[in-house]
Write an enzyme that holds these catalytic residues in place. Structure first.
Site, short mmCIF file in Angstrom:
data_model
loop_
_atom_site.label_atom_id
_atom_site.label_comp_id
_atom_site.label_asym_id
_atom_site.label_seq_id
_atom_site.Cartn_x
_atom_site.Cartn_y
_atom_site.Cartn_z
N GLY A 120 -10.99 35.50 -31.43
CA GLY A 120 -10.52 34.33 -30.69
C GLY A 120 -9.56 34.72 -29.59
O GLY A 120 -8.88 33.88 -29.01
N SER A 122 -10.73 36.58 -27.00
CA SER A 122 -11.62 36.84 -25.86
C SER A 122 -11.85 38.30 -25.55
O SER A 122 -11.79 38.72 -24.39
CB SER A 122 -11.11 36.13 -24.61
N ASP A 168 -11.97 31.53 -20.73
CA ASP A 168 -11.68 32.91 -21.11
C ASP A 168 -11.70 33.83 -19.89
O ASP A 168 -10.82 34.68 -19.71
CB ASP A 168 -12.69 33.41 -22.15
C1 GLA Z 1 -13.93 29.55 -26.47
C2 GLA Z 1 -14.74 29.32 -25.19
C3 GLA Z 1 -13.87 28.68 -24.11
C4 GLA Z 1 -13.14 27.45 -24.64
C5 GLA Z 1 -12.46 27.74 -25.97
C6 GLA Z 1 -11.90 26.51 -26.61
O1 GLA Z 1 -12.95 30.51 -26.25
O2 GLA Z 1 -15.28 30.54 -24.72
O3 GLA Z 1 -14.66 28.37 -22.99
O4 GLA Z 1 -14.01 26.36 -24.73
O5 GLA Z 1 -13.35 28.34 -26.91
O6 GLA Z 1 -10.90 25.94 -25.84
#
Ligand code: GLA
Length: 378
Positions: A120, A122, A168
């Site tokens: 989470g 990225s 992200d």
């Molecule tokens: C993931 C997605 C983002 C966003 C978040 C929630 O990270 O890749 O685009 O939607 O979830 O905020």
């Protein structure tokens, strides 16, 4: 010479000609608002992915991951379908360029990263963006930062089928040291950098839960939001949930499927939380900001249902351990990380107590990562 460049030379026997770095990100307030043309406060973290490459003759590209010493190869003439492993985040960028009629030639690449995988934070966006920036430099590709962000987003959206927003990639590109970035996804831009009170630090507690249906659950949430917009649009002039207020949602409650109503409520509340959060930061009312983080998590639990027992436990424990003023899940959810805003002088004791209390309560371990706020990709 950086550690990656040295390793690259040792492994391939040639010097890398270009390298780029891109950070992971924390979503601080504004959960699942990006694909609803909403607002988000996020931050790039100091944890990053480095990508180095050297051009080679022929069509075969090689990528070596120096974390686990795995190597993958692919043929530039055979990239239309994903391979099913992490190299798809690299290959997807090349596919995105190809769609714009931009061609690159073969290369050998190496990567190093200290961003936890699939948590989470990225790690995938950081790999896409570091690839993109390295390719831009090596092959003289001139695109704006927003165009790069969209090519990287298309890796997930088109190539891999996760219908994510732009958060992200935008955060990894535009992050600013010691600042939260405030992005407006209707405008598709960063509106402002907002300094975070220097006495506080984000502590990440990874639930280590990896939900294997994350992608489909994510896409379902997005469909629910779109469904609400379609229904309300029949009578109101709205373009997205950005145009919907709590009052309007209440007015349409009986016409909306119950779960879709709840999903939309989360998004509408989160957009407001971001507005309130910015005010709190500007008034230097960090406690009010912390309360908004708790409020956001509660809405994930009750409305969006993208939390899990482990994340709820971490957030609940944060309320009884001194030093923390707010906590919530961060990112897509259904597992992954919680973020805790903690007084700088208390982070070591806080982290230790949280780990112990969590293990006592659940019998499970949590991974703690102290996150300094760093700059965007370069
Ligand atoms: C993931 C997605 C983002 C966003 C978040 C929630 O990270 O890749 O685009 O939607 O979830 O905020």
């Amino acid at each position: 010479m950086s550690c990656l460049l040295k390793k690259f030379k040792e492994y391939y026997g040639i010097e890398a000609t270009t390298s780029a770095v891109a950070p992971g990100r924390l979503e601080v307030l504004g959960n699942h608002t990006d694909y609803n043309e909403g607002l988000v406060l996020s931050a790039a973290v100091a944890q990053k992915t480095e990508f180095a490459l050297a051009p080679v003759k022929g069509n075969i590209c090689k990528i070596h991951d120096f974390r686990d010493n795995s190597t993958h190869e692919f043929d530039l003439n055979d990239i239309d379908k994903p391979k099913g492993n992490w190299t798809d985040y690299v290959i997807g960028v090349i596919v995105g360029l190809k769609k714009k009629q931009i061609k690159i030639s073969a290369f050998y690449a190496g990567i190093l990263s200290d961003i936890p995988l699939s948590a989470g934070m990225s790690s995938s966006a950081a790999l896409e963006v570091s690839t993109a920036f390295a390719l831009a430099k090596e092959f003289n590709i001139e695109l704006s930062k927003l165009e790069w962000a969209k090519i990287c987003q298309s890796v997930e959206y088109d190539y891999l089928g996760l219908k994510c927003g732009l958060l992200d990639q935008l955060s990894s590109i535009y992050g600013k040291k010691n600042n939260l970035i405030f992005s407006d996804f209707r405008e598709e831009k960063v509106m402002e950098n907002i300094p975070l009170n220097e006495n506080f630090v984000f502590v990440v507690a990874n639930s280590l839960v990896k939900h294997n249906l994350v992608d489909s659950a994510y896409n379902q949430r997005r469909e629910a939001c779109e469904n609400v917009v379609n229904i309300i649009q029949q009578t109101e002039k709205i373009k997205s949930l950005r145009d919907v207020s709590v009052d309007m949602l209440e007015l349409y409650k009986d016409k909306l499927p119950r779960f879709d109503y709840l999903r939309a409520m989360h998004v509408v509340l989160e957009i407001q939380n971001v507005r309130d959060g910015i005010l709190a930061l500007k008034n230097n009312d960090i406690n009010a900001f912390g309360q908004l983080m708790y409020k956001s998590h509660q809405s994930s639990v009750e409305n969006f249902e993208n939390s899990c027992e482990e994340l709820d436990c971490l957030v609940e424990l944060s309320k009884s351990i001194p030093g923390c003023i707010g906590a919530r899940l961060s990112g897509g959810g259904f597992g992954g990380v919680s973020i805790h805003l903690v007084k700088k002088e208390e982070i070591a004791t806080y982290a230790e107590r949280l780990q112990i209390a969590y293990e006592l309560q659940t019998g499970k371990k949590t991974e703690i990562i102290i996150c300094e706020i760093g700059d965007g990709a370069s």
